[in-house]
Design a protein around this motif. Structure first.
Motif, short mmCIF file in Angstrom:
data_model
loop_
_atom_site.label_atom_id
_atom_site.label_comp_id
_atom_site.label_asym_id
_atom_site.label_seq_id
_atom_site.Cartn_x
_atom_site.Cartn_y
_atom_site.Cartn_z
N MET A 50 0.84 -1.20 0.00
CA MET A 50 0.00 0.00 0.00
C MET A 50 0.88 1.25 0.00
N ILE A 51 0.58 2.19 -0.88
CA ILE A 51 1.28 3.47 -0.90
C ILE A 51 0.74 4.34 0.23
N LYS A 52 1.64 4.94 0.98
CA LYS A 52 1.24 5.80 2.09
C LYS A 52 1.71 7.23 1.85
N ALA A 53 1.15 8.15 2.63
CA ALA A 53 1.48 9.56 2.46
C ALA A 53 2.95 9.85 2.73
N ASN A 54 3.60 9.02 3.54
CA ASN A 54 5.01 9.25 3.82
C ASN A 54 5.93 8.48 2.88
N TYR B 287 -6.52 8.88 2.82
CA TYR B 287 -7.51 8.17 1.99
C TYR B 287 -7.18 8.31 0.51
N LEU B 288 -6.92 9.53 0.04
CA LEU B 288 -6.65 9.75 -1.38
C LEU B 288 -5.37 9.05 -1.83
N ILE B 289 -4.34 9.05 -1.00
CA ILE B 289 -3.07 8.42 -1.39
C ILE B 289 -3.17 6.91 -1.32
N GLU B 290 -3.74 6.38 -0.25
CA GLU B 290 -3.80 4.92 -0.07
C GLU B 290 -4.74 4.27 -1.07
#
Length: 359
Positions: A1-5, A299-302
């Motif tokens: 999963m891609i995360k904001a960090n 939410y948007l990034i993940e």
């Protein structure tokens, strides 16, 4: 999963996270010289320290006649470069990629500073009064393009990692894009390719002069008469050398926009998601719009709706907001108070400063 960090590579640069500070003009932070002040240096350095992966410095005038008002930062001459070097140095010490937004207000130009120009003669009624814009000749178009290019070259000399062309919110580049303001029948009007030409030619020239390692972004209109035309014009920008699309609104109402299939995504945010679906794997795309809580960004990034998010008010409200998103730190929330607005002729004090000043 891609995360904001999660880091992300954009052009030749790797951003340490997916949270970017959107360009927001500080109308009372400079004077008629358009030069960078210590207040502006502190403003951007604090937000780099607060964890932003990328900062896009506010809309900066490429000619003195294209300003909102006299207290509008510029990069139209070499004397203005020194202050910009202080901004880039301040941001770079915290590992933040920093670009600068180049702009001409077009028919929104303050009449005390220059004529209201645009691709076509259009009747306007604004807080400056009722008037008809001056249609630019082809020679004037080329002169204006050169002013943008010259400002981009100065930006590189000042240490910026790249530039962003301001192609939304009704300003000059957006006026060339929109069929509501561009009625030309020459190479700069008509088809989507022609309406994109004003900006795409500038992108090509900046790429030629500034090299392959200089980041070129366009903050582009995501809906110009329709979604398909807006994407087609963005394709022209990408073909010319744009490496990053930061999508916002333009001159056309979003009333005709098809609702996004996820109701948690607002109309203006959905413009970025539609662009991301189209350009995925080719060009990173960012969205904007009411991003005031870390949960919205996660939410948007993940969900992989966009690659990055452009945040304005929340980072104005507290410089550490990016760290709040990526590291879970506490922060002072934006509560949309009148004092926190960054629009023309208003003073800005972020809620974090208000809280600190009360202690």
């Amino acid at each position: 999963m891609i995360k904001a960090n999660s880091p992300i590579k954009i052009g030749s640069f790797t951003l340490k996270n997916r949270v970017t500070f959107a360009p927001t003009v500080k109308f009372d932070y400079t004077d008629d010289s358009g030069k960078v002040t210590e207040q502006l240096v502190t403003h951007y350095t604090e937000r780099a320290k607060g964890g932003c992966g990328l900062i896009c410095v506010e809309a900066t005038a490429v000619v003195p006649g294209g300003r909102f008002c006299r207290t509008h930062m510029g990069l139209w001459n070499d004397e203005q470069m020194e202050g910009h070097k202080a901004i880039t140095a301040g941001c770079h010490q915290y590992g933040c990629v920093v670009i600068i937004q180049l702009n001409h207000t077009g028919y929104g130009t303050n009449p005390d500073l220059g004529p209201a120009i645009g691709p076509s003669a259009v009747k306007r009624n604004s807080f400056h009064g009722e008037y008809t814009t001056v249609e630019m000749s082809v020679d004037e178009i080329h002169e204006m393009q050169q002013a943008f290019v010259d400002a981009a070259v100065r930006a590189k000399k000042a240490g910026y990692d790249g530039v962003q062309f301001h192609g939304c919110h009704g300003y000059l580049i957006n006026q060339f894009m929109s069929p509501t303001t561009n009625f030309r029948e020459d190479a700069y009007g008509g088809s989507t390719e022609n309406r994109a030409r004003f900006c795409s030619e500038m992108i090509s020239k900046v790429r030629e002069l500034c090299g392959p390692d200089f980041l070129i972004s366009v903050r582009t209109s995501g809906y110009e008469s329709n979604l398909e035309d807006a994407i087609a014009m963005a394709e022209e920008y990408v073909k010319a050398g744009c490496e990053y699309l930061q999508v916002s609104s333009g001159l056309t109402s979003l009333d005709g926009l098809k609702p996004f299939y996820d109701s948690r995504v607002t109309d203006i945010q959905s413009l970025g998601t539609y662009f991301h679906e189209h350009f995925k794997g080719r060009v990173p795309v960012s969205c904007v719009g009411g991003l005031l809580e870390p949960e919205q960004i996660h939410y948007l990034i993940e969900k992989e709706y966009v690659d990055t998010v452009d945040v304005a008010r929340a980072i104005l409200a507290d410089p550490v907001f990016a760290d709040a998103v990526t590291e879970g730190k506490s922060y002072t929330k934006c509560f949309s108070c009148p004092a926190c607005q960054y629009g023309p002729f208003t003073k800005h004090m972020c809620p974090a400063e208000i809280v600190r000043n009360k202690k």
